[in-house]
Design a protein around this motif. Structure first.
Motif, PDB file in Angstrom:
ATOM      1  N   ALA A  36       0.825  -1.206   0.000  1.00  0.00           N
ATOM      2  CA  ALA A  36       0.000   0.000   0.000  1.00  0.00           C
ATOM      3  C   ALA A  36       0.860   1.258   0.000  1.00  0.00           C
ATOM      4  CB  ALA A  36      -0.935  -0.004   1.213  1.00  0.00           C
ATOM      5  N   ALA A  37       1.962   1.234   0.743  1.00  0.00           N
ATOM      6  CA  ALA A  37       2.862   2.386   0.772  1.00  0.00           C
ATOM      7  C   ALA A  37       3.464   2.639  -0.605  1.00  0.00           C
ATOM      8  CB  ALA A  37       3.968   2.165   1.806  1.00  0.00           C
ATOM      9  N   VAL A  38       3.858   1.569  -1.314  1.00  0.00           N
ATOM     10  CA  VAL A  38       4.427   1.713  -2.658  1.00  0.00           C
ATOM     11  C   VAL A  38       3.407   2.322  -3.608  1.00  0.00           C
ATOM     12  CG1 VAL A  38       5.269   0.431  -4.669  1.00  0.00           C
ATOM     13  CG2 VAL A  38       6.116  -0.137  -2.391  1.00  0.00           C
ATOM     14  N   ILE A  39       2.149   1.881  -3.520  1.00  0.00           N
ATOM     15  CA  ILE A  39       1.101   2.400  -4.403  1.00  0.00           C
ATOM     16  C   ILE A  39       0.879   3.893  -4.154  1.00  0.00           C
ATOM     17  CG2 ILE A  39      -1.360   2.276  -4.956  1.00  0.00           C
ATOM     18  CD1 ILE A  39      -1.167  -0.744  -4.334  1.00  0.00           C
ATOM     19  N   VAL A  40       0.851   4.293  -2.879  1.00  0.00           N
ATOM     20  CA  VAL A  40       0.656   5.713  -2.555  1.00  0.00           C
ATOM     21  C   VAL A  40       1.818   6.541  -3.106  1.00  0.00           C
ATOM     22  CG1 VAL A  40       0.562   7.390  -0.686  1.00  0.00           C
ATOM     23  CG2 VAL A  40      -0.764   5.293  -0.519  1.00  0.00           C
ATOM     24  N   ILE A  41       3.040   6.055  -2.941  1.00  0.00           N
ATOM     25  CA  ILE A  41       4.209   6.791  -3.417  1.00  0.00           C
ATOM     26  C   ILE A  41       4.184   6.918  -4.939  1.00  0.00           C
ATOM     27  CG2 ILE A  41       6.728   6.699  -3.624  1.00  0.00           C
ATOM     28  CD1 ILE A  41       6.675   5.354  -0.808  1.00  0.00           C
ATOM     29  N   ALA A  42       3.838   5.815  -5.631  1.00  0.00           N
ATOM     30  CA  ALA A  42       3.734   5.871  -7.094  1.00  0.00           C
ATOM     31  C   ALA A  42       2.649   6.853  -7.524  1.00  0.00           C
ATOM     32  CB  ALA A  42       3.444   4.479  -7.649  1.00  0.00           C
ATOM     33  N   TYR A  43       1.532   6.845  -6.822  1.00  0.00           N
ATOM     34  CA  TYR A  43       0.415   7.748  -7.136  1.00  0.00           C
ATOM     35  C   TYR A  43       0.827   9.213  -7.013  1.00  0.00           C
ATOM     36  CZ  TYR A  43      -3.971  10.283  -6.224  1.00  0.00           C
ATOM     37  OH  TYR A  43      -4.985  11.191  -6.233  1.00  0.00           O
ATOM     38  N   HIS A  44       1.590   9.524  -5.976  1.00  0.00           N
ATOM     39  CA  HIS A  44       2.009  10.903  -5.763  1.00  0.00           C
ATOM     40  C   HIS A  44       3.160  11.329  -6.680  1.00  0.00           C
ATOM     41  CE1 HIS A  44       0.267  10.915  -1.417  1.00  0.00           C
ATOM     42  NE2 HIS A  44      -0.611  11.309  -2.311  1.00  0.00           N
ATOM     43  N   SER A  45       3.985  10.371  -7.116  1.00  0.00           N
ATOM     44  CA  SER A  45       5.238  10.718  -7.786  1.00  0.00           C
ATOM     45  C   SER A  45       5.165  10.679  -9.300  1.00  0.00           C
ATOM     46  CB  SER A  45       6.357   9.770  -7.314  1.00  0.00           C
ATOM     47  OG  SER A  45       6.508   9.826  -5.911  1.00  0.00           O
ATOM     48  N   TYR A  46       4.310   9.847  -9.866  1.00  0.00           N
ATOM     49  CA  TYR A  46       4.303   9.639 -11.320  1.00  0.00           C
ATOM     50  C   TYR A  46       2.901   9.802 -11.886  1.00  0.00           C
ATOM     51  CZ  TYR A  46       8.936   7.522 -10.822  1.00  0.00           C
ATOM     52  OH  TYR A  46      10.257   7.312 -10.543  1.00  0.00           O
ATOM     53  N   PRO A  47       2.790  10.363 -13.094  1.00  0.00           N
ATOM     54  CA  PRO A  47       1.492  10.352 -13.774  1.00  0.00           C
ATOM     55  C   PRO A  47       1.095   8.910 -14.076  1.00  0.00           C
ATOM     56  CG  PRO A  47       3.030  11.888 -14.828  1.00  0.00           C
ATOM     57  CD  PRO A  47       3.827  11.070 -13.856  1.00  0.00           C
ATOM     58  N   ILE A 329       9.006  14.298  -4.422  1.00  0.00           N
ATOM     59  CA  ILE A 329       8.201  14.422  -5.631  1.00  0.00           C
ATOM     60  C   ILE A 329       8.767  15.446  -6.608  1.00  0.00           C
ATOM     61  CG2 ILE A 329       5.927  15.101  -6.506  1.00  0.00           C
ATOM     62  CD1 ILE A 329       4.720  13.839  -4.007  1.00  0.00           C
ATOM     63  N   GLY A 330       9.145  16.616  -6.105  1.00  0.00           N
ATOM     64  CA  GLY A 330       9.696  17.647  -6.979  1.00  0.00           C
ATOM     65  C   GLY A 330      10.953  17.175  -7.698  1.00  0.00           C
ATOM     66  N   LEU A 331      11.828  16.469  -6.979  1.00  0.00           N
ATOM     67  CA  LEU A 331      13.061  15.967  -7.581  1.00  0.00           C
ATOM     68  C   LEU A 331      12.762  14.919  -8.652  1.00  0.00           C
ATOM     69  CD1 LEU A 331      16.126  15.786  -7.701  1.00  0.00           C
ATOM     70  CD2 LEU A 331      16.056  14.210  -5.750  1.00  0.00           C
ATOM     71  N   ILE A 332      11.816  14.021  -8.370  1.00  0.00           N
ATOM     72  CA  ILE A 332      11.454  12.997  -9.347  1.00  0.00           C
ATOM     73  C   ILE A 332      10.867  13.634 -10.602  1.00  0.00           C
ATOM     74  CG2 ILE A 332       9.906  11.058  -9.788  1.00  0.00           C
ATOM     75  CD1 ILE A 332      12.363  10.407  -8.073  1.00  0.00           C
ATOM     76  N   HIS A 333      10.032  14.638 -10.436  1.00  0.00           N
ATOM     77  CA  HIS A 333       9.465  15.326 -11.595  1.00  0.00           C
ATOM     78  C   HIS A 333      10.560  16.011 -12.407  1.00  0.00           C
ATOM     79  CE1 HIS A 333       5.115  15.621  -9.812  1.00  0.00           C
ATOM     80  NE2 HIS A 333       5.497  14.390 -10.080  1.00  0.00           N
ATOM     81  N   TRP A 334      11.550  16.558 -11.735  1.00  0.00           N
ATOM     82  CA  TRP A 334      12.675  17.192 -12.444  1.00  0.00           C
ATOM     83  C   TRP A 334      13.447  16.147 -13.241  1.00  0.00           C
ATOM     84  CZ3 TRP A 334      17.938  16.821 -12.778  1.00  0.00           C
ATOM     85  CH2 TRP A 334      18.619  17.903 -13.345  1.00  0.00           C
ATOM     86  N   PRO A 340      15.211  12.495 -20.111  1.00  0.00           N
ATOM     87  CA  PRO A 340      14.975  12.039 -21.491  1.00  0.00           C
ATOM     88  C   PRO A 340      15.759  12.804 -22.550  1.00  0.00           C
ATOM     89  CG  PRO A 340      12.914  12.101 -20.298  1.00  0.00           C
ATOM     90  CD  PRO A 340      13.943  12.754 -19.418  1.00  0.00           C
ATOM     91  N   SER A 341      16.272  13.991 -22.223  1.00  0.00           N
ATOM     92  CA  SER A 341      17.061  14.734 -23.201  1.00  0.00           C
ATOM     93  C   SER A 341      18.456  14.143 -23.383  1.00  0.00           C
ATOM     94  CB  SER A 341      17.185  16.208 -22.766  1.00  0.00           C
ATOM     95  OG  SER A 341      17.885  16.306 -21.533  1.00  0.00           O
ATOM     96  N   VAL A 347      14.625   4.395 -20.322  1.00  0.00           N
ATOM     97  CA  VAL A 347      15.785   4.306 -19.429  1.00  0.00           C
ATOM     98  C   VAL A 347      15.711   5.402 -18.367  1.00  0.00           C
ATOM     99  CG1 VAL A 347      18.307   4.432 -19.281  1.00  0.00           C
ATOM    100  CG2 VAL A 347      17.221   3.284 -21.222  1.00  0.00           C
ATOM    101  N   ALA A 348      15.323   6.620 -18.785  1.00  0.00           N
ATOM    102  CA  ALA A 348      15.223   7.740 -17.844  1.00  0.00           C
ATOM    103  C   ALA A 348      14.188   7.469 -16.770  1.00  0.00           C
ATOM    104  CB  ALA A 348      14.881   9.015 -18.602  1.00  0.00           C
ATOM    105  N   GLN A 349      13.029   6.945 -17.184  1.00  0.00           N
ATOM    106  CA  GLN A 349      11.981   6.661 -16.213  1.00  0.00           C
ATOM    107  C   GLN A 349      12.387   5.524 -15.276  1.00  0.00           C
ATOM    108  OE1 GLN A 349       8.595   5.948 -18.748  1.00  0.00           O
ATOM    109  NE2 GLN A 349       7.960   8.093 -18.706  1.00  0.00           N
ATOM    110  N   THR A 350      13.079   4.543 -15.813  1.00  0.00           N
ATOM    111  CA  THR A 350      13.547   3.439 -14.975  1.00  0.00           C
ATOM    112  C   THR A 350      14.565   3.929 -13.954  1.00  0.00           C
ATOM    113  OG1 THR A 350      13.205   1.866 -16.784  1.00  0.00           O
ATOM    114  CG2 THR A 350      14.644   1.170 -14.982  1.00  0.00           C
ATOM    115  N   MET A 351      15.483   4.783 -14.394  1.00  0.00           N
ATOM    116  CA  MET A 351      16.494   5.318 -13.484  1.00  0.00           C
ATOM    117  C   MET A 351      15.863   6.165 -12.388  1.00  0.00           C
ATOM    118  SD  MET A 351      19.746   6.339 -15.883  1.00  0.00           S
ATOM    119  CE  MET A 351      20.583   7.019 -14.446  1.00  0.00           C
ATOM    120  N   SER A 352      14.881   6.977 -12.745  1.00  0.00           N
ATOM    121  CA  SER A 352      14.227   7.816 -11.731  1.00  0.00           C
ATOM    122  C   SER A 352      13.483   6.944 -10.719  1.00  0.00           C
ATOM    123  CB  SER A 352      13.278   8.817 -12.384  1.00  0.00           C
ATOM    124  OG  SER A 352      12.173   8.171 -12.974  1.00  0.00           O
ATOM    125  N   ALA A 353      12.845   5.859 -11.195  1.00  0.00           N
ATOM    126  CA  ALA A 353      12.133   4.968 -10.285  1.00  0.00           C
ATOM    127  C   ALA A 353      13.096   4.250  -9.352  1.00  0.00           C
ATOM    128  CB  ALA A 353      11.320   3.944 -11.087  1.00  0.00           C
TER     129      ALA A 353
END
Length: 402
Positions: A36-47, A329-334, A340-341, A347-353
């Motif tokens: 449940a904690a992982v789901i909440v974190i994913a919900y807040h951190s990623y679209p 959250i702010g750092l992950i969004h950054w 990706p640039s 790969v970028a999304q995997t590294m951020s996760a």
């Protein structure tokens, strides 16, 4: 009271693992807390759209994982403390219970709150800092800080300084109610339990209905989070009461045999199908207490899935990472925006996760062992000394159940 306290000590939540009296640890419930904690974190951190089909539906409704916490909390409180209040509520037992909950919640909570206050004042000289990482932006700083210090912010009082702590505040409110309702729900006639079930369902339905009129953005009917209204408290009390009722059902041998027979897979399938078909939150909700009941029996393949070591470890650290994850959250969004640039998007999304999971785990592990655990021991000792002082002065009459 001495006998009740002994029961409490033998039924403790050892090292944040759920352990009923005289039994082995209920690994699957510790694991579902981690999931449940992982789901909440994913919900807040990623679209949600960043996830594959199916998983995206789960992440999009990730706010419902908090309701699993509420149901699980009610179940664990009944499991661990229910016998303390079987016949009556005395001042020593009431104070013992509250101090045990303070010991569980407050050391990390107040440490993190103090760090954010100190950072905001030291770096910005203000508690009204829009867009500042780790800084606060409080509409009414004095009122908001006082409410957050006493964990009453989400009782319709103020804004939660650290957003996820709205649910901690509502659970703190539920703990004040718990001693006065648990005896009736667990030990009185079935009619009382049925009335409690009706009350719990009414609270959840009311919370879902009222979010349509509070003027705030919600991703679903039960996405109630702003403690400046009383809706989050209704949501918590409803889920918490469902958890108490789930424990009553767990005490009934035929229900345990049925829950251990493999129906957990059917409950999980209903939950996933409900998410895929976009069923209303209130129709998905019944799966939560049923899932807790099935996992509490701790048998079969489903229990083994939720008892795997990674989920167990996350379950132990779930409170810590839940409290602190919002500042990532702010750092992950950054990272999602800029990586990706320089490399392929996947790969970028995997590294951020990977960075999110690894860093949260590392920081959570440190805070758990150096703040939570020692802080808990200190508060519990203080509470036990106070109860020892109160007990000789306690009057024989019980507090009213109200």
């Amino acid at each position: 009271m001495e006998q009740q306290t002994a029961v409490l000590d033998r039924s403790a939540i050892r090292d944040d693992r759920i352990v009923p009296k005289g039994k082995d640890e209920i690994d699957a419930l510790t694991g579902v807390r981690g999931a449940a904690a992982v789901i909440v974190i994913a919900y807040h951190s990623y679209p949600a759209a960043d996830f594959p089909y199916g998983i995206s539906h789960l992440v999009a409704r990730g706010y419902l994982a908090v309701d699993i916490f509420f149901v699980l909390s009610g179940f664990v409180m009944a499991l661990t403390y229910g016998s303390m209040f079987r016949n009556r509520v005395t001042l020593p037992s009431f104070f013992t219970f509250l101090m045990r909950r303070v010991a569980r919640l407050y050391p990390l909570y107040i440490t993190f709150l103090a760090l954010r206050i100190a950072y905001s004042l030291a770096v910005y000289g203000s508690l009204q800092v829009p867009g500042g990482w780790f800084a606060m932006n409080l509409p009414m700083p004095v009122k908001d800080i006082i409410a957050n210090i006493f964990m009453i912010q989400s009782w319709g009082v103020a804004k939660a300084v650290t957003t996820p702590t709205w649910s901690i505040s509502t659970e703190w409110g539920a703990y004040f109610v718990f001693p006065f309702i648990v005896g009736g729900i667990l030990f009185r006639r079935t009619a009382y339990a049925m009335l409690s079930l009706l009350a719990a369902a009414t609270l959840i339905i009311a919370a879902g209905a009222l979010t349509g009129y509070d003027g705030m953005h919600h991703n679903g009917a039960l996405d109630a989070y702003d403690g400046r209204t009383f809706i989050p408290m209704l949501r918590c009390l409803g889920g918490f009461t469902f958890g108490l009722l789930t424990y009553r059902l767990y005490q009934w041998p035929p229900a345990r045999r049925c829950a251990a027979s493999g129906i957990g897979w059917a409950v999980l399938a209903y939950l996933m199908l409900g998410l895929l078909l976009h069923l209303p939150d209130q129709l998905i909700y019944p799966a939560f207490p049923l899932l807790v009941l099935c996992l509490a029996c701790d048998r079969g393949a489903l229990a083994r899935v939720f008892s795997c070591k990674p989920l167990m470890q996350l379950g132990v650290l779930s409170y810590t990472i839940y409290v602190i994850h919002n500042v990532w959250i702010g750092l992950i969004h950054w990272l999602i925006k800029h990586l990706p640039s320089t490399m392929p998007t996947v790969v970028a999304q995997t590294m951020s996760a990977v960075f999110l999971i690894a860093s949260l785990y590392a920081v959570g592990h440190v805070l758990h062992h150096w703040v939570e655990v020692p802080g808990r021991s200190i508060v519990r000792r203080l509470g036990d000394r106070t109860v020892a002082w109160l007990r000789p002065q306690a009057q024989p009459r019980a507090l009213s159940r109200g």
